[in-house]
Design an enzyme around this catalytic site. Structure first.
Site, PDB file in Angstrom:
ATOM      1  N   GLU A  44       0.844  -1.338   0.152  1.00 37.06           N
ATOM      2  CA  GLU A  44      -0.073   0.062   0.088  1.00 37.06           C
ATOM      3  C   GLU A  44       0.835   1.179   0.001  1.00 37.06           C
ATOM      4  OE1 GLU A  44      -2.686   0.493   3.037  1.00 37.06           O
ATOM      5  OE2 GLU A  44      -3.412  -1.629   3.017  1.00 37.06           O
ATOM      6  N   ASP A  55      -5.689   8.979  10.513  1.00 39.13           N
ATOM      7  CA  ASP A  55      -4.320   8.506  10.940  1.00 39.13           C
ATOM      8  C   ASP A  55      -4.038   8.892  12.350  1.00 39.13           C
ATOM      9  OD1 ASP A  55      -4.133   7.301   8.290  1.00 39.13           O
ATOM     10  OD2 ASP A  55      -3.642   9.056   7.400  1.00 39.13           O
TER      11      ASP A  55
END
Length: 258
Positions: A44, A55
């Site tokens: 990824e 995040d």
């Protein structure tokens, strides 16, 4: 396909994440190639974004460093191209706003031209009114949407029906980051998800050790690791030996899990 090959080997796949441009573009490419060489089956590539609300602080710090270094979307595609050239399936993990601003069709076309396999889109759902599903189908790109412990069974079924490539099960409620223990919510979520699809189900929940990877690999088709890789590079910039050692430990874990 990487998940099918891993299944044939009697194990889960290891999916590794790093943001493009971290610590810089060329350094990021070198780091991702280390992940490939040390045992990751799928990569990824994160697209650094200025408002990474999902995040945790580790990935936020890396993304901020990449942005301060001047990373651009073209650098993300250059990174994808370099990693995909190794023969490893490479997807982009991105918030939706940068894709929309770039142009959905243009983004998808450039991703396909770089050899990318598809997109993971954590902040949109299959029923969002975007062009992405249609454009992705036209270009044969994977569409990876997320399911969570809070998803209803109907919502999981709707999501998996729209996915191609694999399903991303985010088994921790909250932002990303490494954790001392794996979530008790993960296995039930995978079971519920597998009841709706034959696609591989990969789990992201803060895995940072081979033992944790083994535990998750006992019930999931893929183990996704991001924050642990980023933390290693933050703690020891340029030390690719430490990154290789961590990857090898995790790769051993997904093999022990079965």
């Amino acid at each position: 396909m990487a998940f099918e090959k891993a299944r044939a080997d009697g194990r889960a796949a290891l999916v590794g994440y790093l943001p493009a441009g971290f610590p810089d573009v060329d350094g990021g490419i070198d780091a991702l190639k280390v992940l490939v060489d040390s045992g990751c089956d799928v990569i990824e590539v994160g697209l650094p974004y200025s408002d990474p609300v999902m995040d945790g602080p580790t990935i936020q710090a890396a993304a901020q460093r990449a942005l301060e270094g001047g990373v651009r979307i073209r650098d993300v595609f250059r990174t994808v191209e370099a990693v995909a050239a190794t023969g490893t399936p490479t997807v982009v993990m991105t918030y939706w706003n940068p894709v929309e601003r770039y142009g959905v069709t243009r983004f998808a076309t450039d991703l396909a031209s770089a050899g990318g396999a598809g997109l993971i889109t954590p902040d949109i759902t299959p029923d969002s009114r975007t062009e992405w599903p249609v454009v992705a189908d036209q270009l044969d790109l994977d569409k990876v949407f997320l399911v969570a412990p809070s998803s209803t069974d109907a919502r999981i079924a709707m999501t998996t029906a729209a996915c191609r490539g694999f399903v991303y099960a985010t088994a921790v409620m909250g932002v990303t980051g490494t954790r001392a223990t794996t979530s008790e919510l993960a296995a039930p979520l995978v079971e519920r998800t597998k009841a709706t699809t034959d696609l591989p189900v990969a789990v992201g929940l803060g895995v940072s050790t081979g033992d944790q990877a083994a535990e998750v690999a006992s019930y999931a088709d893929g183990v996704i690791v991001g924050s642990a890789f980023v933390r290693t590079l933050l703690d020891a910039p340029g030390d690719l030996h430490a990154l290789a050692a961590l990857t090898a430990d995790l790769a051993d874990g997904v093999r022990r899990g079965r």
